[in-house]
Motif scaffolding. Sequence first.
Motif, PDB file in Angstrom:
ATOM      1  N   ALA A  23       0.834  -1.206   0.000  1.00 33.38           N
ATOM      2  CA  ALA A  23       0.000   0.000   0.000  1.00 33.38           C
ATOM      3  C   ALA A  23       0.866   1.251   0.000  1.00 33.38           C
ATOM      4  N   VAL A  24       1.833   1.310   0.913  1.00 35.52           N
ATOM      5  CA  VAL A  24       2.658   2.520   0.969  1.00 35.52           C
ATOM      6  C   VAL A  24       3.549   2.646  -0.258  1.00 35.52           C
ATOM      7  N   SER A  26       2.609   1.800  -3.220  1.00 33.87           N
ATOM      8  CA  SER A  26       1.726   2.283  -4.288  1.00 33.87           C
ATOM      9  C   SER A  26       1.412   3.774  -4.135  1.00 33.87           C
ATOM     10  N   TRP A  27       1.681   4.326  -2.968  1.00 37.10           N
ATOM     11  CA  TRP A  27       1.408   5.752  -2.726  1.00 37.10           C
ATOM     12  C   TRP A  27       2.539   6.650  -3.212  1.00 37.10           C
ATOM     13  N   ARG A  28       3.665   6.078  -3.563  1.00 34.64           N
ATOM     14  CA  ARG A  28       4.792   6.904  -4.021  1.00 34.64           C
ATOM     15  C   ARG A  28       4.361   7.718  -5.244  1.00 34.64           C
ATOM     16  N   LEU A  30       2.062   9.932  -5.357  1.00 31.55           N
ATOM     17  CA  LEU A  30       0.709  10.469  -5.255  1.00 31.55           C
ATOM     18  C   LEU A  30       0.732  11.768  -4.456  1.00 31.55           C
ATOM     19  N   SER A  32      -0.326  14.329  -1.517  1.00 32.94           N
ATOM     20  CA  SER A  32      -0.337  14.017  -0.087  1.00 32.94           C
ATOM     21  C   SER A  32      -1.744  13.842   0.477  1.00 32.94           C
ATOM     22  N   ILE A  34      -5.457  12.320   1.315  1.00 33.54           N
ATOM     23  CA  ILE A  34      -5.804  10.966   1.764  1.00 33.54           C
ATOM     24  C   ILE A  34      -6.792  10.268   0.835  1.00 33.54           C
ATOM     25  N   LYS A  37      -5.255   7.749  -1.474  1.00 28.12           N
ATOM     26  CA  LYS A  37      -4.664   6.658  -0.698  1.00 28.12           C
ATOM     27  C   LYS A  37      -5.728   5.692  -0.197  1.00 28.12           C
ATOM     28  N   SER A  40      -6.646   2.586  -2.369  1.00 29.57           N
ATOM     29  CA  SER A  40      -5.678   1.516  -2.594  1.00 29.57           C
ATOM     30  C   SER A  40      -6.256   0.160  -2.185  1.00 29.57           C
ATOM     31  N   LEU A  43      -4.411  -1.320   0.759  1.00 29.58           N
ATOM     32  CA  LEU A  43      -4.798  -0.831   2.083  1.00 29.58           C
ATOM     33  C   LEU A  43      -5.983  -1.624   2.617  1.00 29.58           C
TER      34      LEU A  43
END
Length: 114
Positions: A23-24, A26-28, A30, A32, A34, A37, A40, A43
């Motif tokens: 999950a984290v 895949s957030w690269r 994106l 900031s 929420i 996020k 996902s 997540l």
Amino acid sequence: MTITLLLLACLLTCAGQVAQKYAVESWRGLESGIALKLRSPWLWLALLCLGLGLLVWLLVLQRLEVSIAYPMLSLNFVLITLVARYLFKENIDLRHWCGVGLVIAGVVLLGQHA
């Protein structure tokens, strides 16, 4: 049956932690915020696995004394080390592997009382 539930709790918790990592990752890149996020699937898989792991853990606690059951969760250190090495290709040094061996020895010793 109790050992099976304990192993299932460990596996679900481990799977939840791996899903958290994905999950984290895949957030690269994106924003900031929420909102993106929360979309996902990793997540939500993490939350599902960790939630199911909690429910199974409650069943374990019904069957084992907490002084025996809780240290058995240290198997997660072993599982996560294996995942880190073979799935995420992380370098694991000798000292870490020795620690894993000690954890396994401790679980075996405690398991003799279960």
